[in-house]
Scaffold this active site. Structure first.
Site, PDB file in Angstrom:
ATOM      1  CB  THR A 163     -30.559 -20.805  -6.888  1.00  0.00           C
ATOM      2  OG1 THR A 163     -31.008 -20.008  -5.659  1.00  0.00           O
ATOM      3  CG2 THR A 163     -28.955 -20.640  -7.213  1.00  0.00           C
ATOM      4  CG  ASP A 216     -31.509 -29.025  -7.062  1.00  0.00           C
ATOM      5  OD1 ASP A 216     -31.875 -27.965  -7.376  1.00  0.00           O
ATOM      6  OD2 ASP A 216     -32.069 -30.262  -7.087  1.00  0.00           O
ATOM      7  CB  ALA A 240     -30.040 -26.261  -0.658  1.00  0.00           C
ATOM      8  N   GLY A 252     -38.652 -27.011  -1.323  1.00  0.00           N
ATOM      9  CA  GLY A 252     -39.545 -25.794  -1.224  1.00  0.00           C
ATOM     10  C   GLY A 252     -40.360 -25.520  -2.806  1.00  0.00           C
ATOM     11  N   GLY A 253     -39.606 -26.074  -3.792  1.00  0.00           N
ATOM     12  CA  GLY A 253     -40.247 -25.949  -4.993  1.00  0.00           C
ATOM     13  C   GLY A 253     -41.157 -27.114  -5.433  1.00  0.00           C
ATOM     14  CD  GLU A 263     -35.523 -30.198  -6.137  1.00  0.00           C
ATOM     15  OE1 GLU A 263     -35.439 -29.213  -6.782  1.00  0.00           O
ATOM     16  OE2 GLU A 263     -35.709 -30.414  -5.167  1.00  0.00           O
ATOM     17  CE  LYS A 321     -32.800 -20.372  -0.019  1.00  0.00           C
ATOM     18  NZ  LYS A 321     -32.552 -19.312  -0.755  1.00  0.00           N
TER      19      LYS A 321
END
Length: 262
Positions: free
Chosen positions: A36, A89, A91, A104-105, A111, A129
């Site tokens: 995203t 950002d 989530a 997750g990344g 972050e 999400k």
């Protein structure tokens, strides 16, 4: 092209597009990591090229930095920026209080540092999400490689006394080798299923030797922008207690949709 996107990618795109409108000339903006956030970087890049938007970005990972530079966005370090006006950002999960699971990344440490060094944090996400209770998505914990198996055992032992349903921690892999973060650390994914007390768990995990940071973002997010596959966008401001709804039209833009790789 936008018309060829899947509903979930359309949802991510419209959330990113709405969030891009928050960026103003002269701002110092934290740019997140993930699929995203990649849409956001492309939207902002188009605004730089087409509208002359001038701002400075602090990316939260090397891959976000590379994409931002590719899009023509000026990139600096957090040490150079010192403080940010805004961080945008994604989530992996968020609840009604805008508590988040992120990482997750694999960029949760940068972050969290960038988000807490900002006047405001805005999360962009597709509707999938949103959860009633955090924990279905595995909670990442960044750990130093030295003694990581001991750290894993300490985490699993600690989870016995926590209000969670699952207590297994697994080492994140990248093929046959451990996944390594930008800081040279490993990630343990905690399969908790449900987290009853996020604040308590976040504090306890960070007390364990070897744990650098965890992916629970508590009292950090100010606003969430939720995208839907039909173009609807919902903006929730936790501080103002407001909810706004809008709809964005899809416009085919080669600059945005060609060769997108997240």
């Amino acid at each position: 092209m936008a018309g060829e996107l899947s509903p979930i990618d359309k949802a991510k795109f419209v959330a990113a597009k709405r969030a891009a409108d928050l960026v103003e000339d002269g701002m110092r903006v934290g740019l997140g990591t993930g699929s995203t956030a990649a849409w956001l970087v492309r939207c902002l890049g188009e605004m730089v090229r087409e509208q002359g938007l001038s701002f400075t970005a602090v990316p939260t990972s090397t891959r976000t930095a590379e994409l931002a530079r590719e899009m023509g966005i000026r990139v600096i370090s957090l040490d150079e920026a010192k403080w940010l006006d805004l961080t945008i950002d994604g989530a992996d999960e968020f609840d009604a209080d805008l508590n988040l699971i992120k990482g997750g990344g694999g960029a949760l440490l940068q972050e969290k540092i960038v988000a807490t060094a900002s006047d405001q944090m805005v999360v962009i996400a597709d509707a999938g999400k949103e959860v009633e209770t955090l924990g279905a998505f595995p909670l990442p914990a960044e750990v130093i490689p030295f003694g990581w198996q001991t750290t894993q055992a300490l985490i699993e032992e600690t989870l016995v006394s926590m209000d969670v349903l699952g207590r297994t921690a697994t080492l994140r892999m990248n093929g046959d080798a451990p996944f390594v973060t930008d800081e040279g650390n490993y990630i343990l994914d905690l399969h908790l299923k449900r987290i009853g007390n996020c604040r308590q768990l976040a504090m306890v995990l960070n007390q364990i030797p070897g744990v650098v940071e965890n992916g629970l973002f508590i009292d950090i997010c100010d606003t969430v922008i939720i995208g839907y596959g039909d173009g609807e966008v919902e903006t929730r401001d936790i501080n103002e207690g407001t909810v706004e709804k809008d709809r964005l039209d899809f416009v085919e833009t080669d600059n945005l949709f060609t060769d997108l790789a997240d």
